[in-house]
Design a protein around this motif. Structure first.
Motif, PDB file in Angstrom:
ATOM      1  N   HIS A  60       0.841  -1.188   0.000  1.00 51.64           N
ATOM      2  CA  HIS A  60       0.000   0.000   0.000  1.00 51.64           C
ATOM      3  C   HIS A  60       0.880   1.244   0.000  1.00 51.64           C
ATOM      4  O   HIS A  60       2.075   1.170   0.287  1.00 51.64           O
ATOM      5  CB  HIS A  60      -0.951   0.020   1.204  1.00 51.64           C
ATOM      6  CG  HIS A  60      -0.263   0.242   2.516  1.00 51.64           C
ATOM      7  ND1 HIS A  60       0.312  -0.778   3.225  1.00 51.64           N
ATOM      8  CD2 HIS A  60      -0.050   1.369   3.248  1.00 51.64           C
ATOM      9  CE1 HIS A  60       0.842  -0.304   4.335  1.00 51.64           C
ATOM     10  NE2 HIS A  60       0.642   1.001   4.370  1.00 51.64           N
ATOM     11  N   SER A  96       0.470   8.063   1.674  1.00 53.10           N
ATOM     12  CA  SER A  96      -0.907   8.540   1.807  1.00 53.10           C
ATOM     13  C   SER A  96      -1.609   7.965   3.027  1.00 53.10           C
ATOM     14  O   SER A  96      -2.430   8.636   3.655  1.00 53.10           O
ATOM     15  CB  SER A  96      -1.708   8.197   0.542  1.00 53.10           C
ATOM     16  OG  SER A  96      -1.738   6.791   0.345  1.00 53.10           O
ATOM     17  N   SER A  97      -1.280   6.727   3.386  1.00 58.65           N
ATOM     18  CA  SER A  97      -1.962   6.086   4.514  1.00 58.65           C
ATOM     19  C   SER A  97      -1.339   6.440   5.862  1.00 58.65           C
ATOM     20  O   SER A  97      -1.968   6.252   6.901  1.00 58.65           O
ATOM     21  CB  SER A  97      -1.955   4.567   4.334  1.00 58.65           C
ATOM     22  OG  SER A  97      -0.634   4.079   4.251  1.00 58.65           O
ATOM     23  N   ASN A  98      -0.103   6.934   5.850  1.00 55.09           N
ATOM     24  CA  ASN A  98       0.581   7.301   7.100  1.00 55.09           C
ATOM     25  C   ASN A  98       1.114   8.730   7.007  1.00 55.09           C
ATOM     26  O   ASN A  98       2.276   9.001   7.318  1.00 55.09           O
ATOM     27  CB  ASN A  98       1.733   6.332   7.383  1.00 55.09           C
ATOM     28  CG  ASN A  98       1.270   4.902   7.519  1.00 55.09           C
ATOM     29  OD1 ASN A  98       0.828   4.471   8.572  1.00 55.09           O
ATOM     30  ND2 ASN A  98       1.368   4.147   6.434  1.00 55.09           N
ATOM     31  N   ARG A  99       0.256   9.620   6.574  1.00 51.69           N
ATOM     32  CA  ARG A  99       0.688  10.990   6.291  1.00 51.69           C
ATOM     33  C   ARG A  99       1.228  11.695   7.530  1.00 51.69           C
ATOM     34  O   ARG A  99       2.277  12.341   7.481  1.00 51.69           O
ATOM     35  CB  ARG A  99      -0.484  11.773   5.700  1.00 51.69           C
ATOM     36  CG  ARG A  99      -0.119  13.141   5.157  1.00 51.69           C
ATOM     37  CD  ARG A  99      -1.281  13.731   4.392  1.00 51.69           C
ATOM     38  NE  ARG A  99      -1.683  12.869   3.289  1.00 51.69           N
ATOM     39  CZ  ARG A  99      -2.780  13.076   2.560  1.00 51.69           C
ATOM     40  NH1 ARG A  99      -3.586  14.090   2.842  1.00 51.69           N
ATOM     41  NH2 ARG A  99      -3.068  12.265   1.559  1.00 51.69           N
TER      42      ARG A  99
END
Length: 207
Positions: free
Chosen positions: A73, A77-80
């Motif tokens: 992934h 974007s998922s751990n901004r």
């Protein structure tokens, strides 16, 4: 691309630093002693600081690449928020460590007339600590994450469809190869400077 752009930015800052200091020393000008000391400290600190940043940036790049490969992934974007915090720590901690070292007298400023200013550890023990924190630990961690990424790409247990295996290996192998080549170039071309920094005084007359 986030970490690569950050790395290239540090390269640009190193070039800007060189030309600014060259212009400052090449062209005679009257500067107050207070400002001269500030410029001297900046010259001594930021060369090593920017090279340290590159080490931390490359480590962060390889950690993100591993997470991207292992969890499939987009880490950015998922751990901004985590990425923003890591950016802040990477930029702040090396500079803070230099300030602490100066404050407690663990490093000494070399400021000979007409020569480049330098900041050197005062003892052999401090030199070893500097190398551990700025080079060996970072290199070992980076190699660990590169190895984990490579091991994950090679491990196809539990995947029954050959097309998925081929697609994953093609995509992930490219990431691992890119990281390995990029880091190998850094090890060969740039890392020797960090290795010799605690033991070598520049002593370069400019102009």
């Amino acid at each position: 691309m986030l970490w690569i752009n950050a790395y290239l930015t540090t390269d640009l800052l190193l070039l800007i630093r060189f030309f600014l200091l060259y212009a400052y020393r090449w062209r005679p000008m009257c500067v107050l002693h207070f400002f001269h000391i500030i410029i001297c400290y900046c010259e001594a600190i930021f060369d090593n600081y920017l090279n340290l940043l590159q080490s931390y940036i490359l480590l962060a790049l390889n950690i993100c690449r591993y997470l991207q490969i292992a969890h499939n992934h987009n880490v950015y974007s998922s751990n901004r928020h985590t990425i923003i915090i890591v950016h802040f720590l990477i930029y702040f901690l090396p500079l803070f460590s230099h300030i602490i070292a100066i404050k407690f007298g663990w490093t000494i400023l070399q400021n000979p007339p007409g020569d480049a200013c330098d900041l050197l550890p005062i003892s052999f023990a401090m030199k070893i600590i500097f190398l551990l924190l700025s080079y060996f630990i970072l290199v070992m961690l980076t190699l660990v994450f590169l190895s984990l990424s490579l091991n994950y790409v090679r491990n196809t247990d539990g995947i029954r469809t050959q097309q998925i295996v081929d697609a994953r290996q093609k995509c992930h192998c490219q990431l691992v190869i890119q990281s390995s080549v990029f880091y190998s170039l850094w090890i060969i071309l740039w890392s020797p400077y960090i290795l010799v920094f605690p033991f070598y005084y520049k002593n370069n007359t400019i102009g």
